[in-house]
Write an enzyme that holds these catalytic residues in place. Structure first.
Site, PDB file in Angstrom:
ATOM      1  N   ASP A 163      -5.297  -3.008  -7.134  1.00 16.29           N
ATOM      2  CA  ASP A 163      -4.783  -3.666  -5.944  1.00 16.29           C
ATOM      3  C   ASP A 163      -5.338  -5.093  -5.880  1.00 16.29           C
ATOM      4  O   ASP A 163      -6.376  -5.382  -6.450  1.00 16.29           O
ATOM      5  CB  ASP A 163      -5.235  -2.856  -4.721  1.00 16.29           C
ATOM      6  CG  ASP A 163      -4.476  -3.243  -3.473  1.00 16.29           C
ATOM      7  OD1 ASP A 163      -3.478  -3.978  -3.596  1.00 16.29           O
ATOM      8  OD2 ASP A 163      -4.882  -2.809  -2.380  1.00 16.29           O
ATOM      9  N   GLU A 164      -4.678  -5.972  -5.146  1.00 18.37           N
ATOM     10  CA  GLU A 164      -5.135  -7.355  -4.968  1.00 18.37           C
ATOM     11  C   GLU A 164      -5.465  -8.004  -6.323  1.00 18.37           C
ATOM     12  O   GLU A 164      -6.489  -8.662  -6.478  1.00 18.37           O
ATOM     13  CB  GLU A 164      -6.384  -7.418  -4.076  1.00 18.37           C
ATOM     14  CG  GLU A 164      -6.260  -6.719  -2.754  1.00 18.37           C
ATOM     15  CD  GLU A 164      -5.528  -7.541  -1.704  1.00 18.37           C
ATOM     16  OE1 GLU A 164      -4.905  -8.559  -2.082  1.00 18.37           O
ATOM     17  OE2 GLU A 164      -5.558  -7.130  -0.536  1.00 18.37           O
ATOM     18  N   THR A 215       0.830  -1.200   0.000  1.00 17.76           N
ATOM     19  CA  THR A 215       0.000   0.000   0.000  1.00 17.76           C
ATOM     20  C   THR A 215       0.868   1.254   0.000  1.00 17.76           C
ATOM     21  O   THR A 215       0.551   2.246  -0.648  1.00 17.76           O
ATOM     22  CB  THR A 215      -0.923   0.010   1.234  1.00 17.76           C
ATOM     23  OG1 THR A 215      -1.535  -1.273   1.337  1.00 17.76           O
ATOM     24  CG2 THR A 215      -2.002   1.041   1.079  1.00 17.76           C
TER      25      THR A 215
END
Length: 802
Positions: free
Chosen positions: A219-220, A33
């Site tokens: 993200d992810e 992050t």
DNA sequence: CACAGGTCTCTTTTT
DNA sequence: GAGACCTGTG
């Protein structure tokens, strides 16, 4: 000072690579992050990219919120115009604007899983499917997978030819989709699929967004499904391909939801010019924890090679505890946390308890209440899927969108208005014949044949709804909701229903009122539709805030992305984790997914990790005897604080050959069992009872928590005496239903007839009878409030009071 | 039409 | 053990 000075070499490289496709393989705790937020700041401040041109996509609102917050801190002016959102809310925003281009109304509602099920039930009836043979659930799963693969009803039907089951699904799919369309509703999967459809069929719309989103971050990424992959691919389908995806193939745990690990594994095939950066230094955990995680995940074949390392030193060994029963396990965990908090002055919030299945939370919760410890259960029944919340929301939805048949039918007779099944069926038929919505049919109730005096009741209902609609102009949303709760009599009925959990339900409704109020205050342009939309897309994890010092209890899935000083993983047993389904699956990738889940769990711990197993536990009302999880055995023994019991693989029926070493899988010498290590049988009396009266969690500071369920042992009694069904599952003790061999008789309780006692749920009362039964003492209590209850002493956990 | 009581199934994970 | 579903009764 340079913006990226605080990053390590790899992180810096990832953050400063801004053109072209970029894959960041970010191991657990490697500062992912941080890299993303720095990258955004770098784009804006160093490369003068307009914030307006940046898109950052996450899976949960919580992740989106955190990213937004962190970017806000780094980037001064203009950060609010960065588009940071989840996949689903991104799609909703796009569809609200353009969905009319593909034949829907922009005022659509979003159906949750429950609503979909209701629709599907309807569909099955219409198609005359035998509910015994064809389960709605199976159909919905099949349809969901299809949608995740971007296969629409027509294409599905084409592919289904020749296969009977697929044809059944195809018919249901078509009918289901038609019903949704008529109700002007979209399910979760539609949000993604239809956005892709919109982009494909309207190049001008796509181009519009391509122009806007010149820098895309996901993200992810390991958890994306085909629809999400395609959505991103389309948006990034520009000459530059300024697409940055971050993920960890070892943390892909959403296959059941359609996630395709190959999206990340094959990123370089999709974009041959892609640059790949690996982040392997972990800033979260001690080396022992990482070594354990590495050792476990190494057993997977389908992964990119990598190994986490840390410069934080070895740290504690991994704690391993095995217990006789799940009850002992829960008692230990709660007791251990309580003890550490007290002795070492730690905070409850430094601890988390993780488990494979939501059902496991119950025992733990009971123990936390016993210890009087503040805790919060994340997940389980989502706040917004509770009955009372859905009822109230259905009123709001009906007011907002009269085409939402599911909502209308849900509340038509709630509270009771004397409108029964026959009436509803007549309205339904009428609506179908006229091809109008259910609500429209209600409006013309007088014309419907055969209703008799039922018609007037329907008119009363529609008049009320129309009155609400009329008042919307002058009302605030809050006033509207208050009026609904009052005028419909819903709250009144709830209060006087006399149901056991009425109080909790009323509280939940009040919670909803404050959520609406909060929305109205914070939103720029609050609308009823806006609120309903926001509410439709929240996950339970989203509601976990920073505030409040309490221990979190949650599934391993929910824990992804979080970290804690102390982590306990409960139920590390073959048959539970990895689950029975996984063990018996013939697809090896299922076990790999389960192992990734173990990896996720282990890597949540910063300093201390405790793995627990119980040799017996109740699952679906059956007592199961499970061996220690293979995942624990994959951890090198020298990383554990005690040796594992010897592994033996004896057939299930051999469990009962001799009573002395009943549970051979756990080692008959009983080493490592709770009883002798002083924790396993930590007595309740040693900790002062600070348990609150009715399961409200001590100190939980406004966040929603699931109420503790009653353990009415009348039901337990039935459960125990019920015949254990013939079972084909392994590890289940055949023929043992708790009452038979090997079960110790309960110890005589510390109270007697005439004593005053206190029960967690029922409050205070007087013991009127105490009888010894085969297994336990049966105690009858006359409660001041709740009346007379008969229960087993071992379960009831009554406290004697002066 | 409403409600009580019995039977049956079940999820492992969720936006 | 709990929810969904079915059935019989008032």
């Amino acid at each position: 000072m340079n913006l990226l000075d605080t990053l390590n070499k790899e992180q810096r490289e990832a953050a400063s690579t801004i053109t072209g496709p970029l894959l960041i393989i970010a191991g657990a705790g490697s500062g992912k992050t941080r890299v993303l937020t720095h990258r955004i700041a770098y784009l804006i401040e160093e490369e003068a990219v307009n914030p307006w041109n940046i898109l950052a996509i996450t899976f949960t609102n919580k992740a989106a919120g955190e990213m937004r917050e962190r970017v806000d801190k780094m980037v001064g002016y203009g950060s609010e115009s960065i588009w940071v959102a989840t996949f689903h809310s991104t799609c909703v925003r796009i569809l609200r604007r353009y969905i009319d281009r593909i034949g829907y109304d922009t005022n659509f509602t979003i159906y949750d899983t429950d609503d979909s099920k209701t629709v599907m039930k309807e569909v099955c009836k219409r198609l005359q499917y035998d509910p015994k043979q064809i389960k709605e659930r199976a159909l919905l799963n099949a349809i969901s997978s299809a949608k995740n693969e971007l296969i629409g009803p027509k294409e599905f039907a084409l592919n289904a030819q020749g296969d009977l089951w697929s044809q059944k699904v195809a018919d249901a799919y078509a009918e289901y989709q038609k019903t949704l369309h008529k109700s002007n509703a979209l399910d979760f999967d539609d949000l993604l699929m239809l956005t892709v459809e919109l982009f494909r069929s309207c190049p001008d719309v796509l181009e519009n967004y391509q122009n806007r989103f010149q820098y895309i971050m996901v993200d992810e990424y390991q958890d994306t499904n085909t629809a999400q992959f395609e959505l991103i691919r389309l948006l990034a389908d520009t000459p530059e391909h300024n697409l940055c995806v971050v993920g960890d193939d070892d943390q892909s745990i959403y296959k059941f939801r359609g996630a395709n690990i190959h999206n990340i594994l094959d990123f370089e095939k999709t974009y041959p010019e892609a640059k790949v950066v690996k982040l392997e230094q972990n800033y979260r955990s001690t080396q022992n924890i990482l070594s354990a995680a590495n050792a476990v995940i190494r057993n997977n074949m389908e992964r990119k090679d990598k190994a986490l390392w840390s410069d934080q030193g070895e740290g504690d060994k991994i704690h391993f505890k095995a217990f006789e029963s799940a009850y002992d396990e829960a008692e230990f965990i709660a007791g251990d946390i309580a003890r550490k908090c007290k002795a070492e002055r730690l905070k409850f919030g430094d601890f988390a308890v993780l488990y494979r299945t939501n059902a496991q939370s119950r025992l733990l919760e009971e123990q936390f209440v016993m210890e009087g410890m503040p805790y919060q259960v994340v997940g389980g029944v989502n706040f917004y899927s509770r009955k009372e919340i859905k009822d109230v929301l259905a009123y709001l939805k009906t007011i907002d969108n009269g085409l939402d048949d599911v909502a209308v039918r849900r509340i038509l007779n709630v509270p009771k208005r004397g409108i029964g099944a026959t009436t509803i069926a007549r309205v339904q038929d009428f609506a179908a014949a006229k091809e109008i919505s259910f609500f429209e049919a209600l409006l013309g109730a007088e014309e419907i044949p055969g209703l008799g005096k039922g018609a007037s009741k329907l008119v009363n209902f529609t008049t009320m709804i129309r009155a609400f609609r009329g008042k919307m102009k002058e009302y605030s949303l809050r006033e509207l909701l208050a009026d609904v709760l009052e005028t419909t009599g819903y709250l009144e009925e709830l209060k006087t229903s006399g149901e056991e959990d009425a109080e909790d339900r009323v509280e939940n409704v009040e919670e909803l009122v404050s959520k609406l109020a909060a929305y109205e205050e914070s939103a720029e342009q609050p609308t009823l539709s806006g609120f309903l939309e926001e509410v439709a897309l929240v996950a339970d994890i989203d509601t976990v805030g920073e505030e409040g010092d309490r221990t979190l209890l949650m599934t391993l899935h929910a824990a992804k992305g979080l970290e804690f000083e102390h982590v306990y993983i409960a139920g590390m047993e073959d048959g539970l984790f990895p689950g029975y389904m996984t063990i018996s699956s013939d697809d090896p990738s299922d076990m790999e997914e389960e192992r990734r889940l173990a990896y996720v769990g282990i890597t949540r711990a910063k300093k201390h990790l405790t793995l627990c197993a119980a040799q017996k536990r109740m699952i679906h009302g059956e007592t199961q005897y499970n061996p220690i999880s293979r995942f624990i055995r994959e951890i090198p023994e020298d990383l554990l604080d005690r040796p594992l019991p010897e592994k033996k693989s004896r057939a299930v029926d051999e469990f009962f050959d001799d009573n002395d070493s009943l549970f051979s899988g756990f080692g008959s010498r009983s080493s490592g069992y709770g009883a002798e290590d002083g924790y396993g049988h930590r007595t309740r009396e040693t900790v002062p009872d600070r348990a609150p009266g009715n399961g409200v969690n001590y100190g939980s500071s406004g966040t929603f928590t699931k109420a503790v369920h009653s353990y009415n042992t009348q039901k337990t009694l039935n459960g125990l005496s019920r015949k254990t069904p013939e079972s084909r599952k392994p590890f289940i003790a055949k023929g043992v239903s708790g009452l038979s061999k090997g079960m110790p008789v309960g110890i005589k309780p510390s109270y007697d007839v005439g004593d005053r006692v206190k029960h967690i749920k029922y409050g205070e009362g007087v013991v009127t009878a105490l009888e010894k039964r085969e297994k336990d003492y049966q105690v009858t209590v006359s409660f001041d409030e709740a009346g007379q209850k008969i229960m087993y002493a071992g379960f009831a956990k009554l406290q004697r009071i002066e």
